[in-house]
Structures are given as structure tokens and as C-alpha cells.
Design a protein around this motif. Structure first.
Motif, mmCIF file in Angstrom:
data_model
loop_
_atom_site.group_PDB
_atom_site.id
_atom_site.type_symbol
_atom_site.label_atom_id
_atom_site.label_comp_id
_atom_site.label_asym_id
_atom_site.label_seq_id
_atom_site.Cartn_x
_atom_site.Cartn_y
_atom_site.Cartn_z
ATOM 1 N N THR A 212 0.822 -1.211 0.000
ATOM 2 C CA THR A 212 0.000 0.000 0.000
ATOM 3 C C THR A 212 0.856 1.261 0.000
ATOM 4 O OG1 THR A 212 -0.172 -0.149 2.411
ATOM 5 C CG2 THR A 212 -1.947 -1.124 1.115
ATOM 6 N N LEU A 215 1.886 1.718 -3.559
ATOM 7 C CA LEU A 215 0.759 2.134 -4.402
ATOM 8 C C LEU A 215 0.421 3.604 -4.212
ATOM 9 C CD1 LEU A 215 -1.626 -0.946 -4.029
ATOM 10 C CD2 LEU A 215 -0.461 -0.220 -6.103
ATOM 11 N N GLN A 216 0.657 4.138 -3.032
ATOM 12 C CA GLN A 216 0.339 5.539 -2.771
ATOM 13 C C GLN A 216 1.302 6.497 -3.450
ATOM 14 O OE1 GLN A 216 -1.039 6.534 1.374
ATOM 15 N NE2 GLN A 216 -0.665 4.362 1.736
ATOM 16 N N ILE A 221 -4.008 7.823 -6.153
ATOM 17 C CA ILE A 221 -4.240 6.658 -5.294
ATOM 18 C C ILE A 221 -3.792 7.016 -3.883
ATOM 19 C CG2 ILE A 221 -3.598 4.271 -4.798
ATOM 20 C CD1 ILE A 221 -3.440 3.709 -7.704
ATOM 21 N N ALA A 226 -5.463 2.366 -2.096
ATOM 22 C CA ALA A 226 -4.339 1.430 -2.040
ATOM 23 C C ALA A 226 -4.681 0.207 -1.202
ATOM 24 C CB ALA A 226 -3.109 2.132 -1.478
ATOM 25 N N GLU A 230 -4.874 -3.688 -2.678
ATOM 26 C CA GLU A 230 -4.114 -4.812 -2.127
ATOM 27 C C GLU A 230 -5.041 -5.944 -1.703
ATOM 28 O OE1 GLU A 230 -0.756 -5.735 1.315
ATOM 29 O OE2 GLU A 230 -2.234 -4.153 1.585
ATOM 30 N N ALA A 327 -0.627 0.373 -11.261
ATOM 31 C CA ALA A 327 -0.725 -0.360 -9.998
ATOM 32 C C ALA A 327 -0.291 -1.805 -10.167
ATOM 33 C CB ALA A 327 -2.159 -0.285 -9.467
#
Length: 352
Positions: A212, A215-216, A221, A226, A230, A327
Motif C-alpha cells: 500500500t 501504491l500511494q 491513489i 491502495a 491490495e 498499480a
């Protein structure tokens, strides 16, 4: 008796139907079991391939089967329906599940872990609470409008104007109505607190996860999106490429082509609507920021090109599609998002 190779189970709350076939696809067993008897049957039977629809409790039974050494194949219900023969009933559903699991080109749903389902439960609770708050606010607005009291649009505007509106309502309506409206307003405050508590739990989990946090780094996102990515996608190895993930989320056009003529329609909207909605909202914020920024950076030229050529909503969905593909790369490659990665790679190739 032939050896069972694939067992199809039609899941339910208390009564489960089971259909088992051998390596040639011939029926070996078709029985009806209770919940306790099904668990006992799975413990006694030799390891086989167990197929089920990806519906309620499917991941629980999938984890149990994996612990017992069985191979689990979860199939989306929309892919099972074409294999149902004759009338629809639980027995025919189990047979259709067994038949669909034997198709070599069938797509299967990975079994989610307990932690993934726990995080998804937080998201579902948060979504439900937000829906309840929205419904209560809309009802409150409607009740006040019946007495000629209208509030500006927006939840914050209602919060600022509700005290004065309650005073005005006391002068034109009975006391019991004012008390009821005040209770509804207090209920909205309780929902706000509960939403904040669940959101804090999701953000806390997002801070503890490496996936996460990576992803941020993608624009558009945040911790909520995030965390949902996941939990839904996992390690993303079930997707061959980022395009497949974007298609699974319904962020690609529907196709209705024939005679060699490609015809693309609106967004397919397949997959989970909650995760798709989060990606679209995040993309909308990015597109709006780029449009309002006086200085167009190099990495934002693509977005500006979308906005110049297409409708605003089309540009937003295109941005959400791109974020989904990024992602997938971030999860599978286990690295942060880098805006300049393509230029750096081109320079390295040119140098060699």
C-alpha cells in the motif's frame, strides 16, 4: 468405481449439493450434504480439484480445502451460467460448476487470505455507513423542505445551517417534530464518528503494508484506494499484464464487433464497482488539478491531451485505466512509481 478428479460444490447456507466426475468427465457421485457432513466429506476424501462459484463463503471453504490438500478453483458465477443444462436447481448448478472447471480457457478467482477478507470487511462497513449517512441527510433535507426550510448543497453547508433551521422549525411546527429532527441530526454525527473510526483503521493498516505504501506513490491513489487494491488484487500474479487488470475492473470499452468491423461502446463496468469507483474518483481529482494548474508539467501532457480531445469523463476513465495498469506494475515489480522511469530507460537504451 472410477477415481474422482474434480468435485463441483454448489454452496449454500445449510444444504450443499456435490457433483464429482472422473478424468473422462463421467459422473461418479452426486449427493446432497449438510454443512457438517460436507466438512467431514472434505476431510475424508483424497486430494482432488474442488470447484465452487466465487460467491458468499466461497473463500472460507476454499481456504479449508487448501488446508486439506485439495486444489481449489473458484469460478465467477457469470461463467458458470452457460453450462447449466435444463432447469436451474442446486443439483444442476453443481454439475455446471464441475463442467466449467474442466474448460482449459476458464478464468479462476484466487482464494483470498483471512487478512485480505478482514480488510475488505472494513471497506464494506465503511461503504455501508457512508450510504446510511447520505440517506439520512437526504431524508432530513426532504423533511425540512416540507416546511419551507431549504439548506445549501453539500454536507458541510447543512452542518453549518442546521442550528438556525431548527430554531425556525420550532416556531412553525410541533415540538415532537423538532425533537425527531434533532435526533436524526445527532444520528448523522454518530455516523460521522463511526466512519472516521473505520477510516482510521484502514489507514493504519495501509501504513503497515509495503504494498500500500508503494501504491500511494501513484498520483490519484491514496490510502483507501491502495488498501482496497491490495485486498482485492493480492500479489496480482493472476493477471498477465496491467491491461488485464484494467479490463477486470471494467475500465475498458465494451465491444460489439462483427464482420471484421470493431465497434466500441461505453465502459464495460465489469468487476467490483467499489474499487472501480475509488480509482475513478482519484483520477478525477488528478485531472481536475492538472486542468486548473497554470504550469503544465511534462508528465501531465498526456492528461491535457485527453482533456483537449475528449469529454472530461472520458479523460477521467482513461486516467483511472492508466492508474490500474501502473498499480499492476508497482505490485508485481515491487517498486515505487517513478514518473521519469520511461525517460531514464530510453536514455539507458540509447547509451548502450
Amino acid at each position: 468405481m472410477s477415481k474422482i478428479t474434480i468435485t463441483g460444490i454448489d454452496l449454500a447456507k445449510n444444504i450443499f449439493h456435490l457433483h464429482a466426475v472422473d478424468s473422462t468427465g463421467r459422473q461418479v457421485k452426486a449427493i446432497k450434504l449438510s454443512r457438517l457432513r460436507l466438512s467431514e466429506y472434505l476431510h475424508r476424501s483424497e486430494p482432488v480439484t474442488v470447484a465452487m462459484e466465487a460467491c458468499a463463503s466461497a473463500h472460507h471453504w476454499g481456504r479449508l480445502c487448501q488446508l486439506l490438500g485439495h486444489e481449489v478453483r473458484l469460478i465467477s458465477p457469470q461463467f458458470v451460467k452457460p453450462f447449466v443444462k435444463s432447469n436451474k436447481n442446486d443439483r444442476n448448478d453443481a454439475r455446471a460448476i464441475c463442467e466449467a472447471a474442466q474448460r482449459p480457457d476458464m478464468h479462476f478467482v484466487p482464494v483470498k487470505t483471512v487478512e485480505q477478507q478482514a480488510v475488505l470487511s472494513l471497506h464494506r462497513v465503511r461503504e455501508m455507513l457512508i450510504g446510511q449517512r447520505t440517506a439520512t441527510i437526504n431524508q432530513l433535507r426532504g423533511l425540512l423542505t416540507e416546511f419551507g426550510l431549504t439548506a445549501p448543497a453539500g454536507r458541510r453547508a447543512l452542518h453549518n445551517t442546521i442550528p438556525a433551521m431548527l430554531e425556525d422549525l420550532m416556531n412553525i411546527s410541533p415540538t415532537f417534530l423538532v425533537s425527531c429532527i434533532r435526533q436524526q441530526w445527532e444520528h448523522i454525527g454518530e455516523l460521522d464518528q463511526r466512519i472516521d473510526n473505520v477510516t482510521s483503521q484502514i489507514e493504519m493498516h495501509a501504513r503497515q503494508s509495503d504494498v500500500t505504501r508503494r501504491l500511494q506513490t501513484i498520483p490519484g491513489i491514496g490510502p483507501i484506494t491502495a488498501s482496497a487494491l491490495e485486498a482485492y488484487v493480492g500479489n496480482a500474479t493472476q493477471f498477465r499484464a496491467g491491461r488485464q487488470l484494467a479490463a477486470w475492473l471494467g475500465l475498458v470499452p465494451r465491444q460489439h464487433s462483427t464482420g471484421g468491423k470493431p465497434v466500441l461502446l461505453g465502459t464495460s463496468k465489469r468487476g467490483d464497482g467499489y474499487l472501480r469507483r475509488l480509482l475513478v474518483h482519484g483520477a478525477r481529482a488528478v485531472v481536475a488539478t492538472v486542468r486548473s494548474s497554470p504550469n503544465v508539467q511534462k508528465q501531465d501532457k498526456t492528461i491535457m491531451g485527453w482533456v483537449a480531445r475528449k469529454h472530461m469523463n472520458v479523460a477521467v476513465v482513461a486516467m483511472a485505466n492508466r492508474n490500474a495498469r501502473i498499480a499492476w506494475a508497482v505490485i508485481t515489480q515491487k517498486r515505487n512509481f517513478d514518473r521519469n522511469f520511461r525517460d531514464q530507460l530510453a536514455n539507458q537504451l540509447a547509451a548502450t
